[in-house]
Design an enzyme around this catalytic site. Structure first.
Site, short mmCIF file in Angstrom:
data_model
loop_
_atom_site.label_atom_id
_atom_site.label_comp_id
_atom_site.label_asym_id
_atom_site.label_seq_id
_atom_site.Cartn_x
_atom_site.Cartn_y
_atom_site.Cartn_z
N LYS A 92 -107.51 31.79 -9.20
CA LYS A 92 -107.22 32.48 -7.93
C LYS A 92 -105.71 32.57 -7.78
CE LYS A 92 -109.54 34.15 -4.41
NZ LYS A 92 -110.94 34.59 -4.31
N ASP B 72 -108.81 40.48 -3.12
CA ASP B 72 -109.31 39.50 -2.14
C ASP B 72 -108.73 39.99 -0.81
OD1 ASP B 72 -110.74 36.65 -2.21
OD2 ASP B 72 -109.17 36.50 -0.71
N1 GLU Z 1 -112.04 37.77 -4.46
C1 GLU Z 1 -113.41 37.91 -4.81
C2 GLU Z 1 -114.09 36.57 -4.75
O1 GLU Z 1 -113.78 35.77 -3.90
C3 GLU Z 1 -113.61 38.68 -6.11
C4 GLU Z 1 -112.93 38.12 -7.32
C5 GLU Z 1 -113.00 39.00 -8.56
O2 GLU Z 1 -113.57 40.07 -8.50
O3 GLU Z 1 -112.45 38.56 -9.58
O4 GLU Z 1 -114.99 36.25 -5.48
#
Ligand code: GLU
Length: 452
Positions: free
Chosen positions: A129, A169
């Site tokens: 992340k 996100d």
């Molecule tokens: N931000 C999204 C999550 O919390 C998607 C992450 C992604 O697609 O890599 O899962």
């Protein structure tokens, strides 16, 4: 509160002492550890190989300066992060959050959750992340572009299609991914699937935009079906009005429900006739306006100002609640209000939106509860499908992606429900999702030996 296992409690205590200033991260770890008590008891090799000590330490944290020049010519400085948490089952994968509340604790909790969520999808993706305390609200398009380019000017050296694949996100959508993709390509001279959530004209996948919101509803549908119920004729409250909330509205409506309330950080709208998906989409995706402008289109709806963390929306009577805004938006008192008003099911579209007290209230009152790691995994699952399409250099139809997503969500529900049952906690999908997600990562870590 105590974790009913000495090994887990002692690893947690050490972590809490080292990270006393990271409350969200500790909250996320505590919940997983509580769920894993019977697993650790059954499998002594976990303690013997220090799996828990290892899994709570990110493999790598990159923290960097992001400087950029605003439209007035003033230099601005933000903090950027990429946390590469666990690569046992695939390249690091997870979104980039752009929001003024972002700090290391927030990114670590999100990265930690992502490990188990990605594992649940069944696709080969590790957990990561990133993000920045940059606030996109009120910034011009050019300012957003300059920020994104500066952010990628550092990030590009740490990521790659087989190493780490960021995505969207909160605060990061197709526009931001586009500016970042352009900068990555310039710096590396490579056109690769290094980011997901791309535009369809540059290797993006159909249905990725819809995926998280659709996935939440597919998951909810499985929970309801198992209890002999359905979406048909139900009143639904959805907090938030971003990407997840918008498409949760569309799918819930398609499945026969009425979405009666939605919110943003200033307040919530109430429309007993059912909030019009097309209007919300126009307001948020095209106009980039606040949710109260819904009343300009639908004057019969009402708007309630609610700046105090937007908890007022939980007082709206409903059968189904989908928290799709942000972490800890639904506390114990809000959960009690929902229960008093007769809620039958809750699924988390945001990451960790319910506090531990809220989850306890739902469980105690027999409310069906779908935790984020399972319920919102449809977004990252479809990112995984975007990666597959990029590697194969082809693109699937909308229906092909949507059907695959639907199948993945059904599997996640089945696996979480089965794991909960296997370990004597039938119906507890929090425990089931944590156990099912953990098992694959743990087995991969054991198989690969102690390398970190
Ligand atoms: N931000 C999204 C999550 O919390 C998607 C992450 C992604 O697609 O890599 O899962």
């Amino acid at each position: 509160m105590a974790i009913n296992n000495q090994y887990l409690q002692s690893v947690y205590n050490g972590l809490a002492a080292r990270n006393a200033h990271e409350p969200e991260f500790l909250q996320a770890v505590y919940e997983v550890f509580e769920s894993l008590v019977p697993v650790v008891e059954k499998r002594p090799e976990i303690e013997k190989n220090g799996v828990m000590e290892r899994i709570v330490e990110p493999e790598r944290i990159v923290n960097f300066r992001v400087s950029w020049v605003d439209d007035a010519g003033k230099v601005q400085v933000n903090r950027g992060w990429r946390i590469q948490f666990n690569s046992a089952i695939g390249p690091y994968k997870g979104g980039l959050r752009l929001h003024p509340s972002v700090n290391q604790s927030i990114i670590k909790f999100l990265g930690f959750e992502q490990i188990f969520k990605n594992s649940l999808t069944g696709l080969p993706m590790g957990g990561g992340k990133g993000g920045s305390d940059f606030d996109p609200k009120g910034k011009s398009d050019n300012e957003i572009m300059r920020f994104c380019q500066s952010f990628m000017t550092e990030l590009y050296r740490h990521i790659g299609p087989d190493t780490d694949v960021p995505a969207g996100d909160i605060g990061t959508g197709a526009r931001e991914i586009g500016y970042m993709f352009g900068q990555y390509k310039r710096l590396r001279n490579e056109f690769t699937g290094v980011l997901t959530g791309k535009s369809l004209v540059s290797g993006g996948s159909l249905a990725r935009t819809e995926a998280t919101g659709y996935g939440v509803c597919y998951f909810m549908d499985e929970m309801l079906k198992a209890a002999g119920k359905s979406f048909e004729g139900k009143a639904v409250v959805i907090s938030g009005s971003g990407n997840v909330a918008i498409y949760a509205n569309q799918k819930a409506t398609q499945l026969g429900a009425k979405v009666v309330a939605m919110s943003d950080s200033n307040g919530f709208i109430y429309d007993p006739a059912g909030i019009d998906f097309k209007v919300i989409k126009e307001i948020k995706e095209v106009k980039r306006a606040r949710i109260k402008t819904y009343l300009d289109y639908v004057p019969t709806a009402s708007y309630t100002e609610d700046k105090d963390g937007s908890k007022g929306i939980w007082g709206v009577k409903c059968d189904i609640a989908l928290p799709c805004a942000t972490q800890n938006e639904l506390d114990g008192a809000s959960a009690q209000k929902l229960v008093d008003n007769g809620v039958i099911a809750v699924a988390e579209g945001a990451n960790m939106p319910s506090t531990p007290e809220a989850v306890e209230t739902f469980h105690k009152n027999g409310v069906l509860f779908g935790p984020a790691k399972a319920a919102n995994a449809g977004g990252v699952a479809t990112s995984g499908l975007e990666m597959s399409q990029n590697s194969a250099r082809l693109s699937w139809s909308f229906d092909q992606v949507d059907e695959t997503l639907h199948g993945i969500m059904k599997n996640i529900y089945a696996n979480a429900a089965a794991a909960a049952k296997e370990y004597g906690m039938e119906g507890n999908l929090v425990a089931g999702a944590n156990i099912a997600g953990f098992t694959k990562v743990c087995d991969a870590m054991l198989w690969q030996g102690v390398a970190y």
